[in-house]
Design a protein around this motif. Structure first.
Motif, PDB file in Angstrom:
ATOM      1  N   MET A   1     -41.412 -13.162  28.476  1.00 20.55           N
ATOM      2  CA  MET A   1     -40.645 -13.543  27.280  1.00 20.55           C
ATOM      3  C   MET A   1     -41.154 -14.838  26.650  1.00 20.55           C
ATOM      4  SD  MET A   1     -38.681 -11.320  26.306  1.00 20.55           S
ATOM      5  CE  MET A   1     -37.236 -11.391  25.290  1.00 20.55           C
ATOM      6  N   THR A   2     -41.909 -15.623  27.447  1.00 17.71           N
ATOM      7  CA  THR A   2     -42.335 -16.906  26.883  1.00 17.71           C
ATOM      8  C   THR A   2     -43.208 -16.671  25.644  1.00 17.71           C
ATOM      9  OG1 THR A   2     -44.129 -16.842  28.458  1.00 17.71           O
ATOM     10  CG2 THR A   2     -42.277 -18.266  28.986  1.00 17.71           C
ATOM     11  N   ARG A   3     -44.012 -15.607  25.704  1.00 19.09           N
ATOM     12  CA  ARG A   3     -44.851 -15.297  24.559  1.00 19.09           C
ATOM     13  C   ARG A   3     -44.011 -14.990  23.326  1.00 19.09           C
ATOM     14  NH1 ARG A   3     -50.168 -14.047  24.432  1.00 19.09           N
ATOM     15  NH2 ARG A   3     -51.239 -14.554  26.329  1.00 19.09           N
ATOM     16  N   PHE A   4     -42.850 -14.370  23.584  1.00 20.24           N
ATOM     17  CA  PHE A   4     -41.973 -14.060  22.469  1.00 20.24           C
ATOM     18  C   PHE A   4     -41.536 -15.337  21.774  1.00 20.24           C
ATOM     19  CE2 PHE A   4     -37.620 -13.530  20.862  1.00 20.24           C
ATOM     20  CZ  PHE A   4     -37.894 -12.630  19.857  1.00 20.24           C
ATOM     21  N   TRP A   5     -41.154 -16.326  22.571  1.00 23.24           N
ATOM     22  CA  TRP A   5     -40.709 -17.581  21.952  1.00 23.24           C
ATOM     23  C   TRP A   5     -41.859 -18.303  21.281  1.00 23.24           C
ATOM     24  CZ3 TRP A   5     -36.037 -16.916  21.090  1.00 23.24           C
ATOM     25  CH2 TRP A   5     -35.193 -16.292  22.018  1.00 23.24           C
ATOM     26  N   SER A   6     -43.080 -18.068  21.790  1.00 25.28           N
ATOM     27  CA  SER A   6     -44.212 -18.725  21.146  1.00 25.28           C
ATOM     28  C   SER A   6     -44.405 -18.193  19.723  1.00 25.28           C
ATOM     29  CB  SER A   6     -45.483 -18.531  21.963  1.00 25.28           C
ATOM     30  OG  SER A   6     -45.973 -17.218  21.775  1.00 25.28           O
ATOM     31  N   LEU A   7     -43.843 -17.029  19.455  1.00 25.04           N
ATOM     32  CA  LEU A   7     -43.922 -16.489  18.094  1.00 25.04           C
ATOM     33  C   LEU A   7     -43.145 -17.370  17.124  1.00 25.04           C
ATOM     34  CD1 LEU A   7     -43.399 -12.650  18.358  1.00 25.04           C
ATOM     35  CD2 LEU A   7     -45.403 -13.847  17.535  1.00 25.04           C
ATOM     36  N   LEU A   8     -42.201 -18.130  17.676  1.00 22.67           N
ATOM     37  CA  LEU A   8     -41.353 -18.936  16.809  1.00 22.67           C
ATOM     38  C   LEU A   8     -42.153 -19.963  16.012  1.00 22.67           C
ATOM     39  CD1 LEU A   8     -38.117 -19.505  18.865  1.00 22.67           C
ATOM     40  CD2 LEU A   8     -38.613 -17.830  17.097  1.00 22.67           C
TER      41      LEU A   8
ATOM     42  N   LEU B   1     -35.468  -9.350  14.543  1.00 24.45           N
ATOM     43  CA  LEU B   1     -35.168 -10.778  14.506  1.00 24.45           C
ATOM     44  C   LEU B   1     -33.713 -11.049  14.156  1.00 24.45           C
ATOM     45  CD1 LEU B   1     -37.422 -12.605  15.216  1.00 24.45           C
ATOM     46  CD2 LEU B   1     -37.679 -13.230  12.842  1.00 24.45           C
ATOM     47  N   VAL B   2     -33.206 -10.295  13.168  1.00 24.89           N
ATOM     48  CA  VAL B   2     -31.816 -10.473  12.748  1.00 24.89           C
ATOM     49  C   VAL B   2     -30.898 -10.213  13.937  1.00 24.89           C
ATOM     50  CG1 VAL B   2     -30.072  -9.707  11.138  1.00 24.89           C
ATOM     51  CG2 VAL B   2     -32.452  -9.683  10.460  1.00 24.89           C
ATOM     52  N   THR B   3     -31.233  -9.150  14.665  1.00 23.53           N
ATOM     53  CA  THR B   3     -30.430  -8.802  15.828  1.00 23.53           C
ATOM     54  C   THR B   3     -30.403  -9.959  16.822  1.00 23.53           C
ATOM     55  OG1 THR B   3     -31.318  -6.599  15.562  1.00 23.53           O
ATOM     56  CG2 THR B   3     -30.135  -7.052  17.583  1.00 23.53           C
TER      57      THR B   3
ATOM     58  N   ALA C   1     -48.882  -5.846  21.117  1.00 24.42           N
ATOM     59  CA  ALA C   1     -49.625  -6.162  19.889  1.00 24.42           C
ATOM     60  C   ALA C   1     -49.809  -7.667  19.753  1.00 24.42           C
ATOM     61  CB  ALA C   1     -48.889  -5.597  18.681  1.00 24.42           C
ATOM     62  N   VAL C   2     -48.765  -8.418  20.104  1.00 30.32           N
ATOM     63  CA  VAL C   2     -48.877  -9.878  20.017  1.00 30.32           C
ATOM     64  C   VAL C   2     -50.011 -10.367  20.906  1.00 30.32           C
ATOM     65  CG1 VAL C   2     -47.718 -12.049  20.558  1.00 30.32           C
ATOM     66  CG2 VAL C   2     -46.457 -10.212  19.453  1.00 30.32           C
TER      67      VAL C   2
ATOM     68  N   TYR D   1     -36.215  -3.290  23.925  1.00 31.39           N
ATOM     69  CA  TYR D   1     -37.270  -2.273  23.967  1.00 31.39           C
ATOM     70  C   TYR D   1     -38.365  -2.583  22.980  1.00 31.39           C
ATOM     71  CZ  TYR D   1     -35.179   1.278  26.877  1.00 31.39           C
ATOM     72  OH  TYR D   1     -34.707   1.956  27.927  1.00 31.39           O
ATOM     73  N   ASN D   2     -37.909  -2.809  21.757  1.00 27.04           N
ATOM     74  CA  ASN D   2     -38.874  -3.009  20.684  1.00 27.04           C
ATOM     75  C   ASN D   2     -39.744  -4.220  20.939  1.00 27.04           C
ATOM     76  OD1 ASN D   2     -38.657  -0.891  18.841  1.00 27.04           O
ATOM     77  ND2 ASN D   2     -36.641  -1.644  18.245  1.00 27.04           N
ATOM     78  N   ILE D   3     -39.128  -5.267  21.439  1.00 23.17           N
ATOM     79  CA  ILE D   3     -39.885  -6.490  21.680  1.00 23.17           C
ATOM     80  C   ILE D   3     -40.935  -6.233  22.752  1.00 23.17           C
ATOM     81  CG2 ILE D   3     -39.731  -8.810  22.631  1.00 23.17           C
ATOM     82  CD1 ILE D   3     -37.093  -9.085  21.096  1.00 23.17           C
TER      83      ILE D   3
END
Ligand code: ADP
Ligand code: MG
Length: 609
Positions: free
Chosen positions: A1-8, A166-168, A337-338, A329-331
C-alpha cells in the motif's frame, strides 16, 4: 500500500479542488448519517409510539439534548397540523436530506473530475518526457510496443482503477465512521456484533484481492507484446506484403492476442467475484443481524423504531463498505500499472547534462579523438578501439571501411549518443562530457543513411525543432539542397504532407529534405553518414551536388562508399574492426597498396562510381 500513498505526490497541483471535494464529502457523510435517524419520527407517528413532550426542553449540544429538542418540535408540529400533516412535513424533510446528500455527492465528484484527469495527464507527460530524453542505449534494449503500452494503456489503467476510486477513498471512511457512531449510540452491543461480522467478511474479500496485482501485471505485459507486434507490423507492412507473410504475422499476433484474452478472462473472473461475494456475505450479515436484533427488541433492550433506524444505518455502512472493497480490488489491479510506470520513471539517465557545463565558443580549432574505445552494452567486442584522430576546422575527413567496422559508432560517440569508455573526445580542447548536450548537438548537423522524417508537412520537416523559422531561410536551404523542383511539383507545395516517415516521397527526395534540414540549422560541423549510398545514380547526382554546396566552409566528416565523395577529402581514415588501419590522402593511400587500394579496386569493379 505504500506505493499507493506515493501516488499522492501527484495531487500537489490540485490541492484546492481536492479540498473542495473533501468538504463536499464531509457534507455528504453528514447527510448520509442523518438520513437514518430521520426515519425515526416517521415510524413513531405511524405506529403511535411517540411520547409527546409538551414543555420546551433546554437545548444542549448532546445527542440526548438534540433528540429531546427534536421530539419537542415534533410534538408541537403534531399539535398544530395533526398526525398526517406532521407526516407530510417529515416526508418533506426526508426528501430534503436526501437531496442534499446527493447534491454534495455529485459536487464532490464534480471537483474530483479535473483532479483525476489532470493527474493522469501529468503522469503521461512525465513518462513521455522521460522516454524522450532517455539514453539511446537504453531505448535500443527495449521493445517500442512495451513503451507505448506503458505510456498509453498503463496510464489509462491507473486512471480507471485507481483515480476512479479516489472519491471512494476520500468519502466512504467518513460515512462509515459517522454511521458507526450512530450505530454505537443506538446499541453498542449490536454494533460490536456488526463489527465482528464486517471484519470477518473483509478478510475473505481481501484474500481474493491479493493475487489480483500479479495477474494484472501479466495482463499489461501481454498487452505490451500485442502493441509491439502491431507497431512492428505496421512499420514493416511493405516487407510483410512483398514476402506474402500476412498469415504468418497474423498467426504470431493471434498467439499473443489469445494469451491476452485468457489472462484477461481469469482476471475478470476473479474481479467479478468480488461484487456477488460481498453482496452475499452482506445479506448473510443482515440475516444474522435481523435475528439477533429482533431478539433484543423482544426482550425490550431495544426499541422497535430504533432497530429499524439501526438497520437503515447499517445499510448506510454496508454500501460504502462494499464500495470500499471494490476500491481495494481496483487499487490492487491498478498498482501493477503503477509499478510498470514507476520502473520507467526510476531509470537513471546515464548521459545527461554536466553539472557545471563549460560554455562553448564558436568552433575555432579542431575536434580531437584521443585513444577512444567503446563497446556496446553486453558485447565483448570493442566496436571502436584506440581511435586517435584530429579533425581541423574547415577540413574534410572521410571515413571508409567495411560495413560493421565502426564508422557510425564513431559518429554516435561524437554526438554523445553513447558515452566513450576510454579516452576522450574534445572540441576546441573541451571534453564533450563538459558541454551541454544541446550546445554540442546544435553545433553538429547530421545527414544519415536512413532519412528520418515525420508525418507532417514538408515545411515542418525542414524546420523541425526550430521555432520562428524564416520562410526565406527555408527556401534558401531548399535551393542549396536541390529540392526545389519536387517541392514545387507537390500538390500543396511546402504544405504537402509527406506521410508516415516520408513514405509519400522517393528515397532521393527524402534524403534531400534531410539535407535541407541540416543546412537550415547551419551547423559549423557536418556529418554525412553514407548519405547517398541508397540512392540511384540520378538522384545521387542531385544529392551529391547539394552536399558539395554545404561542405563548403564547414568542417565535414563523410562516411561514404563512393569514390567521388572521398577522393578529395583532406584525410581519409580506413577503419577495420573498429581500428584505424590506414590514413592519408587519396594519392598517398593508393600508393601504399593496402586496404584502401583494395577498397578502390572493389569500387571500380562493381561500379560504385
Ligand atoms: P558501420 O557504421 O561501420 O557499418 P557500426 O558502427 O554501425 O558499423 O557498427 C559497429 C559494430 O557495432 C558492428 O559490429 C555492430 O554489430 C555493432 N553495433 C552497432 N550498433 C549496435 C547496438 N546498438 N548494440 C550493439 N551492437 C551494435
Ligand atoms: Mg553505419
Amino acid at each position: 500500500m505504500t506505493r499507493f500513498w506515493s501516488l499522492l505526490k501527484y495531487t500537489e497541483n490540485y490541492k484546492g479542488l481536492i479540498g473542495a471535494s473533501i468538504v463536499c464529502n464531509i457534507l455528504t457523510a453528514v447527510f448520509t448519517v442523518v438520513s437514518a435517524p430521520a426515519i425515526i419520527p416517521f415510524l413513531q407517528i405511524l405506529f403511535g409510539l411517540e411520547q409527546a413532550i409538551l414543555q420546551e426542553p433546554v437545548f444542549t449540544w448532546s445527542l440526548d439534548g438534540i433528540r429531546n429538542y427534536a421530539n419537542y418540535q415534533l410534538s408541537q408540529l403534531i399539535q398544530a397540523e395533526g398526525k398526517s400533516g406532521a407526516l407530510l412535513y417529515i416526508c418533506g424533510g426526508i426528501i430534503l436530506i436526501f437531496f442534499c446528500k446527493n447534491l454534495f455527492r455529485y459536487l464532490s465528484m464534480f471537483f474530483m473530475g479535473p483532479v483525476r484527469n489532470g493527474m493522469v495527464r501529468d503522469i503521461r507527460q512525465q513518462l513521455f518526457d522521460k522516454v524522450i530524453r532517455m539514453d539511446l542505449a537504453w531505448l535500443t534494449e527495449r521493445r517500442k510496443g512495451d513503451l507505448i503500452a506503458r505510456v498509453s494503456t498503463d496510464v489509462q489503467e491507473v486512471e480507471s482503477s485507481i483515480f476512479n476510486v479516489l472519491v471512494t477513498v476520500f468519502r466512504e471512511p467518513l460515512v462509515i465512521i459517522g454511521s458507526l457512531l450512530f450505530l454505537l449510540y443506538v446499541s453498542p452491543q449490536l454494533t460490536l456484533f456488526v463489527f465482528v461480522l464486517m471484519i470477518f467478511t473483509g478478510f475473505i474479500i481481501g484474500g481474493i484481492g491479493k493475487t489480483l496485482k500479479k495477474k494484472s501485471a501479466k495482463v499489461q505485459d501481454t498487452l505490451g507484446n500485442i502493441l509491439a507486434k502491431l507497431e512492428e507490423s505496421l512499420s514493416g507492412l511493405r516487407i510483410i506484403k512483398s514476402f506474402g507473410a500476412e498469415s504468418f504475422r497474423s498467426a504470431q499476433f493471434a498467439e499473443e492476442n489469445n494469451k491476452y484474452k485468457d489472462l484477461l478472462t481469469h482476471l475478470l473472473w476473479r474481479r467479478d467475484l468480488s461484487s456477488p461475494l460481498s453482496e452475499f456475505l452482506g445479506i448473510v450479515m443482515v440475516a444474522i443481524l435481523l435475528w439477533y436484533g429482533s431478539g433484543l427488541v423482544f426482550t425490550g433492550a431495544l426499541r422497535a423504531e430504533s432497530f429499524l433506524a439501526f438497520l437503515l444505518a447499517f445499510f448506510n455502512v454496508s454500501q460504502p463498505t462494499k464500495a470500499f472493497s471494490a476500491a481495494f480490488y481496483n487499487i490492487q489491479k491498478g498498482m501493477a500499472a503503477v509499478e510498470r510506470i514507476d520502473s520507467i520513471l526510476a531509470v537513471e539517465q546515464q548521459i545527461s547534462n554536466p553539472t557545471s557545463p563549460i560554455q562553448l565558443n564558436p568552433f575555432q580549432e579542431n575536434i580531437v579523438f584521443k585513444n577512444v574505445s567503446f563497446s556496446y552494452h553486453g558485447s565483448e567486442r570493442k566496436a571502436v578501439q584506440n581511435i586517435n584522430l584530429e579533425i581541423p576546422k574547415g577540413k574534410v575527413i572521410a571515413i571508409v571501411g567495411a560495413s560493421g567496422s565502426g564508422k557510425t559508432t564513431l559518429i554516435d560517440l561524437l554526438l554523445r549518443l553513447y558515452e566513450v569508455e576510454k579516452g576522450s573526445i574534445k572540441i576546441d580542447g573541451v571534453n564533450i562530457k563538459n558541454i551541454r548536450l544541446k550546445d554540442l548537438r546544435t553545433r553538429i548537423g547530421v545527414v544519415s543513411q536512413e532519412p528520418v522524417l515525420f508525418n507532417d508537412t514538408i515545411f515542418n520537416n525542414i524546420a523541425f525543432g526550430l521555432t520562428e523559422v524564416d520562410k526565406k531561410a527555408v527556401a534558401k536551404a531548399v535551393e542549396i539542397a536541390n529540392a526545389e523542383d519536387f517541392i514545387e511539383q507537390s500538390p500543396n507545395g511546402y504544405e504537402t504532407n509527406i506521410g508516415d516517415g516520408g513514405r509519400k516521397l522517393s528515397g532521393g527526395q527524402r534524403q534531400r529534405l534531410t539535407i535541407a534540414r541540416a543546412i537550415l540549422r547551419n551547423p559549423p560541423i557536418l556529418i554525412l553518414d553514407e548519405a547517398t549510398s541508397s540512392l540511384d545514380a540520378a538522384s545521387e547526382q542531385l544529392v551529391q551536388a547539394a552536399l558539395k554546396a554545404i561542405m563548403k566552409e564547414r568542417t565535414t566528416i563523410v562516411i561514404a562508399h563512393r569514390l567521388s565523395t572521398i577522393q578529395y577529402a583532406d584525410e581519409i581514415i580506413v577503419l577495420k574492426d573498429g581500428q584505424i588501419v590506414e590514413r592519408g590522402t587519396h594519392q598517398q593511400l593508393l600508393s601504399e597498396k593496402g586496404a584502401y587500394q583494395q577498397f578502390v579496386q572493389l569500387q571500380l569493379t562493381f561500379g560504385g562510381d
